[in-house]
Design a protein around this motif. Structure first.
Motif, mmCIF file in Angstrom:
data_model
loop_
_atom_site.group_PDB
_atom_site.id
_atom_site.type_symbol
_atom_site.label_atom_id
_atom_site.label_comp_id
_atom_site.label_asym_id
_atom_site.label_seq_id
_atom_site.Cartn_x
_atom_site.Cartn_y
_atom_site.Cartn_z
ATOM 1 N N LEU A 75 0.165 -1.607 -0.051
ATOM 2 C CA LEU A 75 0.209 -0.060 -0.063
ATOM 3 C C LEU A 75 0.907 1.608 0.187
ATOM 4 C CD1 LEU A 75 -3.248 -1.220 2.237
ATOM 5 C CD2 LEU A 75 -2.316 -0.322 -0.181
ATOM 6 N N LEU A 76 2.070 1.592 0.460
ATOM 7 C CA LEU A 76 2.763 2.493 1.155
ATOM 8 C C LEU A 76 3.343 2.688 -0.957
ATOM 9 C CD1 LEU A 76 4.570 2.021 4.291
ATOM 10 C CD2 LEU A 76 3.030 3.824 3.512
ATOM 11 N N TYR A 77 3.725 1.153 -1.178
ATOM 12 C CA TYR A 77 3.957 1.763 -2.658
ATOM 13 C C TYR A 77 3.071 1.986 -3.734
ATOM 14 C CZ TYR A 77 8.764 -0.511 -2.387
ATOM 15 O OH TYR A 77 9.944 -0.308 -2.446
ATOM 16 N N VAL A 78 1.926 1.563 -3.722
ATOM 17 C CA VAL A 78 0.457 2.117 -4.120
ATOM 18 C C VAL A 78 1.137 3.455 -4.189
ATOM 19 C CG1 VAL A 78 -1.402 2.242 -4.037
ATOM 20 C CG2 VAL A 78 -0.890 0.432 -4.013
ATOM 21 N N ILE A 79 0.478 4.226 -3.118
ATOM 22 C CA ILE A 79 1.053 6.040 -2.830
ATOM 23 C C ILE A 79 2.398 6.904 -3.230
ATOM 24 C CG2 ILE A 79 1.320 7.453 -0.576
ATOM 25 C CD1 ILE A 79 -0.173 5.301 1.085
ATOM 26 N N THR A 80 3.521 5.760 -3.015
ATOM 27 C CA THR A 80 4.679 5.775 -4.236
ATOM 28 C C THR A 80 4.487 6.206 -5.395
ATOM 29 O OG1 THR A 80 5.947 5.049 -2.721
ATOM 30 C CG2 THR A 80 6.835 5.839 -4.394
ATOM 31 N N LEU A 81 3.555 5.375 -5.935
ATOM 32 C CA LEU A 81 3.115 5.272 -7.759
ATOM 33 C C LEU A 81 2.252 6.422 -8.197
ATOM 34 C CD1 LEU A 81 2.656 2.910 -10.081
ATOM 35 C CD2 LEU A 81 0.797 2.613 -9.002
ATOM 36 N N VAL A 82 1.362 6.762 -7.100
ATOM 37 C CA VAL A 82 0.569 7.859 -7.763
ATOM 38 C C VAL A 82 1.177 9.166 -7.398
ATOM 39 C CG1 VAL A 82 -1.734 9.213 -6.442
ATOM 40 C CG2 VAL A 82 -1.808 6.739 -6.462
ATOM 41 N N ILE A 83 2.140 8.721 -6.470
ATOM 42 C CA ILE A 83 2.822 10.657 -6.298
ATOM 43 C C ILE A 83 3.915 10.406 -7.543
ATOM 44 C CG2 ILE A 83 4.830 11.569 -5.369
ATOM 45 C CD1 ILE A 83 3.311 10.661 -2.699
ATOM 46 N N SER A 84 4.307 9.432 -8.240
ATOM 47 C CA SER A 84 4.688 9.565 -9.715
ATOM 48 C C SER A 84 4.557 9.733 -10.593
ATOM 49 C CB SER A 84 5.853 7.760 -9.248
ATOM 50 O OG SER A 84 6.890 8.084 -8.193
ATOM 51 N N GLY A 85 3.638 9.011 -10.462
ATOM 52 C CA GLY A 85 2.643 9.079 -11.316
ATOM 53 C C GLY A 85 2.316 10.286 -11.182
ATOM 54 N N HIS A 86 1.853 10.917 -10.442
ATOM 55 C CA HIS A 86 0.920 13.286 -10.780
ATOM 56 C C HIS A 86 2.356 13.269 -11.456
ATOM 57 C CE1 HIS A 86 0.720 17.191 -8.935
ATOM 58 N NE2 HIS A 86 0.048 16.967 -9.722
ATOM 59 N N GLN A 87 3.995 13.580 -11.106
ATOM 60 C CA GLN A 87 5.027 13.747 -11.075
ATOM 61 C C GLN A 87 5.225 13.660 -12.780
ATOM 62 O OE1 GLN A 87 7.064 16.331 -9.062
ATOM 63 N NE2 GLN A 87 4.729 16.150 -8.379
#
Length: 98
Positions: A75-87
């Motif tokens: 789930l923490l990697y999902v958060i990282t995925l969302v942030i990286s995708g946004h960037q």
């Protein structure tokens, strides 16, 4: 107002690593949940047990704990995925508009 804090290469790297982390940790969580014997060595077990029942109970708790830990990390990697995708999206959007 754009809130960019990493470049296109770093955000793409974050996307790739996040996808890999989600897949790997989700599968490891599943294998811990189904009590895979191959993962028995990775359980935090004590050195001495009074009986076989105590040992089996300690193994069950270890498998469950490790499964939950893997899913929380996924789930923490999902958060990282969302942030990286946004960037990544922000960087691509700004390079197209220029």
């Amino acid at each position: 107002m754009a809130c960019k804090f990493c470049g296109p290469k770093l955000s793409l790297c974050g996307l790739v690593l996040s996808v890999w982390g989600i897949i790997q940790l989700t599968l490891m969580g599943v294998f811990y949940q189904i009590r895979s014997v191959a993962l028995l060595e990775d359980l935090p077990l004590g050195e001495h047990h009074e009986s076989i029942t105590d040992f089996l109970q300690d193994v069950e708790v270890g498998y469950t704990t490790n499964a939950y830990n893997c899913w929380i990390a996924a789930l923490l990697y999902v958060i990282t995925l969302v942030i990286s995708g946004h960037q990544f999206w922000m960087n691509n959007r700004s390079s197209v508009s220029m």
